[in-house]
Design a protein around this motif. Structure first.
Motif, mmCIF file in Angstrom:
data_model
loop_
_atom_site.group_PDB
_atom_site.id
_atom_site.type_symbol
_atom_site.label_atom_id
_atom_site.label_comp_id
_atom_site.label_asym_id
_atom_site.label_seq_id
_atom_site.Cartn_x
_atom_site.Cartn_y
_atom_site.Cartn_z
ATOM 1 N N LEU A 1 0.706 -1.058 -0.402
ATOM 2 C CA LEU A 1 0.043 0.814 -0.050
ATOM 3 C C LEU A 1 0.872 0.832 0.099
ATOM 4 O O LEU A 1 0.519 2.441 -0.989
ATOM 5 C CB LEU A 1 -1.349 0.381 1.163
ATOM 6 C CG LEU A 1 -1.860 -1.312 1.219
ATOM 7 C CD1 LEU A 1 -2.522 -1.147 2.507
ATOM 8 C CD2 LEU A 1 -3.158 -0.876 -0.063
ATOM 9 N N GLY A 2 1.799 1.007 1.069
ATOM 10 C CA GLY A 2 3.275 2.078 0.633
ATOM 11 C C GLY A 2 3.574 2.124 -0.317
ATOM 12 O O GLY A 2 4.239 3.528 -0.774
ATOM 13 N N LEU A 3 4.019 1.782 -1.708
ATOM 14 C CA LEU A 3 4.563 1.549 -1.950
ATOM 15 C C LEU A 3 3.911 2.636 -3.211
ATOM 16 O O LEU A 3 3.575 2.474 -4.645
ATOM 17 C CB LEU A 3 5.346 0.408 -3.214
ATOM 18 C CG LEU A 3 6.520 0.079 -2.345
ATOM 19 C CD1 LEU A 3 6.894 -1.458 -2.456
ATOM 20 C CD2 LEU A 3 7.459 0.795 -2.019
ATOM 21 N N LEU A 4 2.679 2.008 -3.787
ATOM 22 C CA LEU A 4 1.096 2.245 -4.125
ATOM 23 C C LEU A 4 1.285 3.145 -4.096
ATOM 24 O O LEU A 4 1.245 4.108 -5.642
ATOM 25 C CB LEU A 4 0.356 1.592 -4.466
ATOM 26 C CG LEU A 4 0.179 0.113 -4.731
ATOM 27 C CD1 LEU A 4 -0.962 -0.975 -4.769
ATOM 28 C CD2 LEU A 4 0.223 -0.056 -6.355
ATOM 29 N N ALA A 5 0.557 4.123 -2.721
ATOM 30 C CA ALA A 5 0.591 5.487 -2.963
ATOM 31 C C ALA A 5 2.053 6.265 -2.802
ATOM 32 O O ALA A 5 0.817 7.261 -3.811
ATOM 33 C CB ALA A 5 0.431 5.989 -0.972
ATOM 34 N N ALA A 6 3.292 5.328 -3.111
ATOM 35 C CA ALA A 6 4.290 6.481 -3.836
ATOM 36 C C ALA A 6 4.309 6.647 -5.015
ATOM 37 O O ALA A 6 5.249 6.829 -5.552
ATOM 38 C CB ALA A 6 5.389 6.493 -2.771
ATOM 39 N N ARG A 7 3.239 5.509 -5.302
ATOM 40 C CA ARG A 7 3.722 5.445 -7.798
ATOM 41 C C ARG A 7 4.964 4.479 -7.087
ATOM 42 O O ARG A 7 5.701 4.932 -8.704
ATOM 43 C CB ARG A 7 3.463 6.456 -7.862
ATOM 44 C CG ARG A 7 2.368 7.050 -7.764
ATOM 45 C CD ARG A 7 1.668 8.646 -8.554
ATOM 46 N NE ARG A 7 0.449 8.868 -8.458
ATOM 47 C CZ ARG A 7 -0.065 10.011 -9.452
ATOM 48 N NH1 ARG A 7 0.578 10.465 -9.926
ATOM 49 N NH2 ARG A 7 -1.610 10.672 -8.693
ATOM 50 N N ARG A 8 6.090 3.751 -7.078
ATOM 51 C CA ARG A 8 6.918 3.194 -6.603
ATOM 52 C C ARG A 8 6.754 2.210 -7.703
ATOM 53 O O ARG A 8 7.545 1.164 -7.964
ATOM 54 C CB ARG A 8 7.772 3.561 -5.504
ATOM 55 C CG ARG A 8 7.695 4.343 -4.950
ATOM 56 C CD ARG A 8 9.325 5.147 -5.538
ATOM 57 N NE ARG A 8 10.491 4.153 -5.933
ATOM 58 C CZ ARG A 8 10.881 3.740 -4.923
ATOM 59 N NH1 ARG A 8 10.924 5.057 -3.899
ATOM 60 N NH2 ARG A 8 12.385 3.572 -5.650
#
Length: 232
Positions: A201-208
């Motif tokens: 979820l964190g990586l998706l939110a950061a668009r990584r």
């Protein structure tokens, strides 16, 4: 456990951490190219935009001794005089190599997983006999069966990205978790997916990453099991 003993175990962990990147690089290096790659997890990996496997492993090598020292000290502080502590440390050492390989190329090599399983089973059997508690070995075997079965079910769910390398690693980690009892086993089964889900979820939110990006689960399985031992 005394401070001197913890310092000694920290130094041992740091030494293991020095060796981990080299071993991980050895297992993560892809085989020579073939005209038609064999089916499997490695062959399906997207490689566009990724650095080479050896380069990625070298880039994180400086951090490995610190991580290994923290892992070893945490286990020693949590387990203290448990006769199975050397087994936990040995499995952790192999687990660090597995985490490095999985982070580099989304693979959990069978020889490493099998080696961790044999270390855990043989070591826990010896610890149970030496401590006069053979029932704990049955608990360890039950833990492996429960953890393995739970992840088989997850792998068979429609749309699941759980590989059977992850299933086998979960079963191996179920051995030491089962040795500690039901609460540690439940935590060790659930925590990896909480950690992995939060990371995704964190990586998706950061668009990584995007929704179709393959991410390794092995490090989360190992980190969740480590936290479960500390909490247990």
């Amino acid at each position: 456990m005394s401070a001197a003993a913890l310092v000694s175990i920290a130094l041992l962990g740091a030494l293991v951490g020095v060796v981990v990147p080299r071993l991980a690089r050895r297992f993560a290096t892809p085989p020579p190219r073939r005209a038609t790659p064999p089916p499997g997890r490695f062959a399906a990996l997207p490689t566009q935009g990724l650095a080479s496997t050896p380069r990625r492993l070298r880039r994180g090598a400086w951090l490995s001794p610190s991580v290994a020292a923290v892992v070893f000290v945490g286990l020693a502080a949590a387990r203290g005089a448990d006769p199975a502590l050397p087994v936990f440390l040995a499995v952790a050492a192999v687990g660090l190599v597995l985490a490095g390989v999985d982070l580099a190329c989304l693979r959990l090599p069978d020889p490493l997983v099998l080696g961790a399983g044999l270390l855990a089973l043989g070591g826990l059997a010896a610890a149970a006999l030496l401590s006069g508690t053979p029932g704990r070995l049955l608990g360890a075997l039950a833990g492996a069966a429960v953890a393995g079965a739970a992840h088989v079910l997850l792998a068979l769910l429609p749309g699941s990205r759980l590989g059977f390398g992850d299933v086998k690693l979960a079963a191996v980690l179920g051995l030491p978790l089962g040795w500690l009892g039901r609460d540690a086993l439940v935590a060790g089964v659930l925590l990896p997916h909480v950690l992995h889900g939060g990371l995704v979820l964190g990586l998706l939110a950061a668009r990584r990453v995007h929704r179709n990006t393959l991410l390794p689960l092995g490090p989360a399985l190992l980190a969740g099991a480590w936290l479960a031992v500390l909490l247990g």
